[in-house]
Each structure stands twice: as structure tokens, then as C-alpha cells.
Design a protein around this motif. Structure first.
Motif, PDB file in Angstrom:
ATOM      1  N   VAL A 205     -11.147  -9.797  21.948  1.00  0.00           N
ATOM      2  CA  VAL A 205     -10.181 -10.299  20.967  1.00  0.00           C
ATOM      3  C   VAL A 205      -9.469 -11.534  21.509  1.00  0.00           C
ATOM      4  O   VAL A 205      -9.303 -12.538  20.790  1.00  0.00           O
ATOM      5  CB  VAL A 205      -9.146  -9.199  20.619  1.00  0.00           C
ATOM      6  CG1 VAL A 205      -7.995  -9.780  19.802  1.00  0.00           C
ATOM      7  CG2 VAL A 205      -9.810  -8.069  19.850  1.00  0.00           C
ATOM      8  N   ILE A 206      -9.049 -11.484  22.772  1.00  0.00           N
ATOM      9  CA  ILE A 206      -8.344 -12.619  23.375  1.00  0.00           C
ATOM     10  C   ILE A 206      -9.220 -13.864  23.372  1.00  0.00           C
ATOM     11  O   ILE A 206      -8.792 -14.957  22.965  1.00  0.00           O
ATOM     12  CB  ILE A 206      -7.911 -12.267  24.817  1.00  0.00           C
ATOM     13  CG1 ILE A 206      -6.856 -11.156  24.805  1.00  0.00           C
ATOM     14  CG2 ILE A 206      -7.380 -13.506  25.543  1.00  0.00           C
ATOM     15  CD1 ILE A 206      -6.606 -10.531  26.160  1.00  0.00           C
ATOM     16  N   GLN A 207     -10.453 -13.707  23.805  1.00  0.00           N
ATOM     17  CA  GLN A 207     -11.352 -14.859  23.888  1.00  0.00           C
ATOM     18  C   GLN A 207     -11.737 -15.384  22.509  1.00  0.00           C
ATOM     19  O   GLN A 207     -11.831 -16.596  22.296  1.00  0.00           O
ATOM     20  CB  GLN A 207     -12.586 -14.479  24.704  1.00  0.00           C
ATOM     21  CG  GLN A 207     -12.248 -14.235  26.178  1.00  0.00           C
ATOM     22  CD  GLN A 207     -13.327 -13.495  26.943  1.00  0.00           C
ATOM     23  OE1 GLN A 207     -14.284 -12.998  26.355  1.00  0.00           O
ATOM     24  NE2 GLN A 207     -13.181 -13.401  28.259  1.00  0.00           N
ATOM     25  N   ALA A 208     -11.932 -14.474  21.551  1.00  0.00           N
ATOM     26  CA  ALA A 208     -12.266 -14.898  20.189  1.00  0.00           C
ATOM     27  C   ALA A 208     -11.110 -15.637  19.534  1.00  0.00           C
ATOM     28  O   ALA A 208     -11.318 -16.449  18.621  1.00  0.00           O
ATOM     29  CB  ALA A 208     -12.663 -13.686  19.344  1.00  0.00           C
ATOM     30  N   SER A 209      -9.899 -15.380  19.995  1.00  0.00           N
ATOM     31  CA  SER A 209      -8.709 -16.032  19.434  1.00  0.00           C
ATOM     32  C   SER A 209      -8.324 -17.287  20.213  1.00  0.00           C
ATOM     33  O   SER A 209      -7.248 -17.867  19.981  1.00  0.00           O
ATOM     34  CB  SER A 209      -7.528 -15.047  19.426  1.00  0.00           C
ATOM     35  OG  SER A 209      -7.838 -13.877  18.691  1.00  0.00           O
ATOM     36  N   GLY A 210      -9.154 -17.694  21.139  1.00  0.00           N
ATOM     37  CA  GLY A 210      -8.907 -18.916  21.894  1.00  0.00           C
ATOM     38  C   GLY A 210      -8.127 -18.728  23.178  1.00  0.00           C
ATOM     39  O   GLY A 210      -7.794 -19.700  23.852  1.00  0.00           O
TER      40      GLY A 210
END
Length: 425
Positions: A205-210
């Protein structure tokens, strides 16, 4: 808005994922080469052992952690545990299980009391829904109400498993908040993939949100300007931020901004830090060809010398062990005065297991101890000082700043939810 999170344990990653989903620019700094801290998996002989917490959520798929995971949008599946049982000797008053035992349901714990005491406990539970007892420990309250050895042993077993404390160390009001949450959210559950299943989902989630996660990078200083957080120093480089969230506990966080905390205006906060006491424990991981418990819930053991609670995680997720094998985890509380004698404490735990599982064949895979700088909880349950600090924009989450009435990781989730609510408004 820029947010920096110090520490990629459960509390840190929950905070980072929630803020990233809300549109914050997020960076996480972790000093270890891996994420998860005391909430991830250790691959050992094909078994997925946990680095700290059991592969278990105390309030299962309806609890605070599961709800926060769902709010974040992390892909995690949690299986509700079948039951929680209590192993007691066939004859009340015996101190071991070797001569026979029976398992009773957690909800049937009053059955070992006299009829008079059962009625009294029932009335007390009803009355305390509105008027919570306060100002004493759980054990002192029990002895004042129903002075029964069994009830104290049961309380010690539950507190030892849930909080790594004895019943005479836990505020009675905290226990009633915990019990209320158990009825509100339900009993325990096991995440598929264990602790790492949750950690991997939060990272995604963190990486997908930048957002960015930096491992092997230790924060050496928290920057504060005019009473407000300004960023951090990691690997000799300054990183500016509007918000800083520390997953290190209040004491370690204070050390990172000790220059500004030395001012007289922060004396109350510094005095509070001196009162914080971590809780300690030992975990013994067992491998077996046949089930040792036979269900996916917790087995509480009030009549042992040291072991408090046991969970057979492969009853819910067989992939946490090699094919045909079972993984069982056993937890025991360690009193502060016994930390220097861990070998003796471990041996008593191993002796307990021989009595709890008479005639059963199992292999001791790994024995893990949690104390001092790597404790069960950085602040013992019921003494958590909240999530705020003397500085605007600097917050503390994790096992050193849990929410009221939250067992272990559920308390971590309650603390994170409270913190994020303050930040987002």
C-alpha cells in the motif's frame, strides 16, 4: 504534506500506509536491513516463526487492527480462531497436569468457583459495565471481591499471555477495557501468511501510494525548531518533514531530540519517561507431526509454573509449517527480577510443556526472549502515556504507546488510529 516515520515495525508501517493513502508524501526509515521488527516471519527449517508477536490478532477479523487494515485497503485475510480453552487439572488444587486434566471453554472459567462466588462474579460483571473499578490492580480487586486461588491463577495466566504481566501488575480498569473489547470485537484470529502477510500488504500500500521505505538507514536525530518538529537526520543527511511519527517508544524517541528536551519546560515529560517500564517474556516454538492442541485458538495454562498461553497456528494456516507438520507457539511472562536468570526461566517453561503435553512428541525449534531493548512491550499495558509528545507534529506509536484496552497489536492499532485522526483532523 510530508510525513516521516521512524521504524518499520507494525505501528510505523500502519501509520505510513494510512497517511500515504490520505495523500501525504511518506518516507519510512528503518535501521535494520528488513521491515517488520517484532512483527514479521523468520524462515527456520521450513517453519515460519514469528520475530516477536504470535501469528495472531487477539480480536481477530473484527478487532481494531483488522479494521485499520481494511480502512487502509491492505490485502490481508484473517481467519477467526475456533475457541479459547483453559487447561485445568481434573482435581482442583493440583499444581500440575501429569495426573490428568480437562480443557474448558474460556467463557466457562466461573464453573470452577462455588455457586455463591459464581453468582457474585456474574453480578460484578454486569455492574462494572457501567461503573468500572479503578485505583487498584486486578489481583487486589479479585481478592477483595472473591478470594479464590483459582481465579487468581486464571487471571495470572490470562495477563501473562495477553500482556506479559502478572495480575498484580495490571490496573483493574485496563483489564475491564480489554474484556469489553473482547465482547465487542470477538476472540482471536490468525492472518494468512502470519505476521509477514500483514507487513507485506502494508508495504504494498505504501509503495503503491508513492511512499518510500528505506532499510538499513538509522535516524540519529529528530529536528525541532521553535517547539515544532522539522524533520530528521538519517545517515548524516537532513530530511525535512511536517510530521514525524516514531515507532521507537517514548524513551528512545526522547533520546533523538534530547538537546531540546533538556529545557526546564519539558520536566514533566522527562519525569514521565522515568516511570516507563518494559514488559518481558519468552516464546518457545515447537514442531510436531501430530496436533498438540487441536484447535486454532489460545490454550491458557493457569496451573503451570511459567507457561501462560499456547497457540497452534497451523490449525488456521498450514503453510506456516512444512507439509504434514504443525507449528505451536508457547508464551511465558518473565518477572523483572528474573531477567538475569533467563536460562532457569526457560528450563521451567520447558518442564511445564512436558506436563501440558504428556506423551506427545515434539521438537523445540527455537526459544526467543524479549526484554530490555527488545521487549514484549516498551510500556507495560495500562501505563501507556499516549501518542503525543511536547513538540508539535511529533508523535509516538507502537507497543510503547498503545490505545486503552488494546491487547498487544490491537493496542498498537488503536494508538495508530488515534494518532492519524489527530494529524488528519
Amino acid at each position: 504534506m510530508k510525513s516521516i516515520v521512524i521504524g518499520a515495525g507494525l505501528g510505523g508501517l500502519l501509520s505510513a500506509a494510512r497517511l500515504a493513502k490520505a495523500g501525504h508524501e511518506v518516507e519510512v526509515f528503518e535501521r535494520l536491513p528488513l521491515t517488520g521488527g517484532r512483527f514479521t516471519n523468520l524462515d527456520y527449517k521450513g517453519f515460519q516463526l514469528s520475530s516477536g508477536a504470535f501469528h495472531m490478532l487477539p480480536n481477530g477479523p473484527g478487532g481494531p487492527l483488522a479494521r485499520l487494515i481494511e480502512e487502509i485497503g491492505a490485502d490481508v485475510h484473517i481467519v477467526r480462531s475456533e475457541m479459547t480453552t483453559i487447561r485445568v487439572p481434573l482435581k482442583k488444587g493440583k499444581t500440575d497436569y501429569a495426573k490428568g486434566f480437562k480443557d474448558i471453554s474460556f467463557n466457562d472459567f466461573p464453573s470452577l468457583l462455588s455457586y455463591k462466588d459464581r453468582m457474585k462474579i456474574a453480578l460484578l460483571i454486569v455492574s462494572t459495565r457501567k461503573n468500572r473499578p479503578a485505583g487498584t490492580t486486578l489481583q487486589a480487586w479479585i481478592k477483595a471481591q472473591v478470594n479464590d486461588e483459582w481465579l487468581v491463577k486464571f487471571a495470572d495466566s490470562f495477563c501473562g499471555w495477553a500482556l506479559s504481566l502478572k495480575s498484580d501488575e495490571v490496573p483493574v480498569e485496563e483489564i475491564f477495557e480489554i474484556i469489553e473489547n473482547m465482547y465487542r470485537f470477538g476472540g482471536p484470529g490468525i492472518p494468512i501468511g502470519g505476521c509477514k502477510g500483514i507487513i507485506d500488504a502494508l508495504e504494498a500500500v505504501i509503495q503503491a501510494s508513492g511512499g518510500k521505505i528505506h532499510t538499513g538507514q538509522e535516524v540519529s536525530k529528530i529536528l525541532v525548531e521553535n517547539g515544532k518538529v522539522a524533520g530528521v537526520v538519517a545517515e548524516n543527511k537532513e530530511h525535512n518533514a511536517d510530521i514525524v511519527i516514531s515507532n521507537l517508544g517514548h524513551t528512545a524517541t526522547a533520546l533523538l531530540c534530547r538537546e531540546v528536551l533538556s529545557e526546564k519546560m519539558h520536566s514533566d515529560y522527562l519525569k514521565m519517561l522515568q516511570t516507563l517500564k518494559p514488559s518481558a517474556g519468552i516464546k518457545i516454538c515447537l514442531a510436531a507431526d501430530e496436533p498438540l492442541i487441536g484447535h486454532s485458538g489460545v490454550l491458557l495454562t493457569p496451573y503451570t509454573r511459567r507457561i501462560n498461553g499456547i497457540n497452534e497456528v497451523t490449525q488456521a494456516d498450514p503453510k506456516l509449517a512444512p507439509p504434514g507438520k504443525h507449528l505451536t507457539m508457547c508464551h511465558q511472562y518473565v518477572a523483572p527480577e528474573n531477567i538475569k536468570n533467563l536460562e532457569a526461566e526457560i528450563q521451567m517453561g520447558l518442564d511445564d510443556l512436558k506436563e501440558v503435553f504428556p506423551g506427545k512428541k515434539y521438537e523445540v525449534l527455537l526459544i526467543q526472549s524479549y526484554h530490555d531493548g527488545w521487549p514484549v512491550n516498551r510500556a507495560a499495558s495500562g501505563t501507556d502515556p499516549g501518542n503525543e509528545t511536547p513538540f508539535i507534529g511529533l508523535y509516538v506509536v507502537g507497543d510503547g504507546a498503545k490505545g486503552k484496552g488494546g491487547i498487544e497489536v490491537e493496542g498498537v492499532a488503536l494508538g495508530v488510529s488515534s494518532t492519524v485522526k489527530k494529524i488528519l483532523g
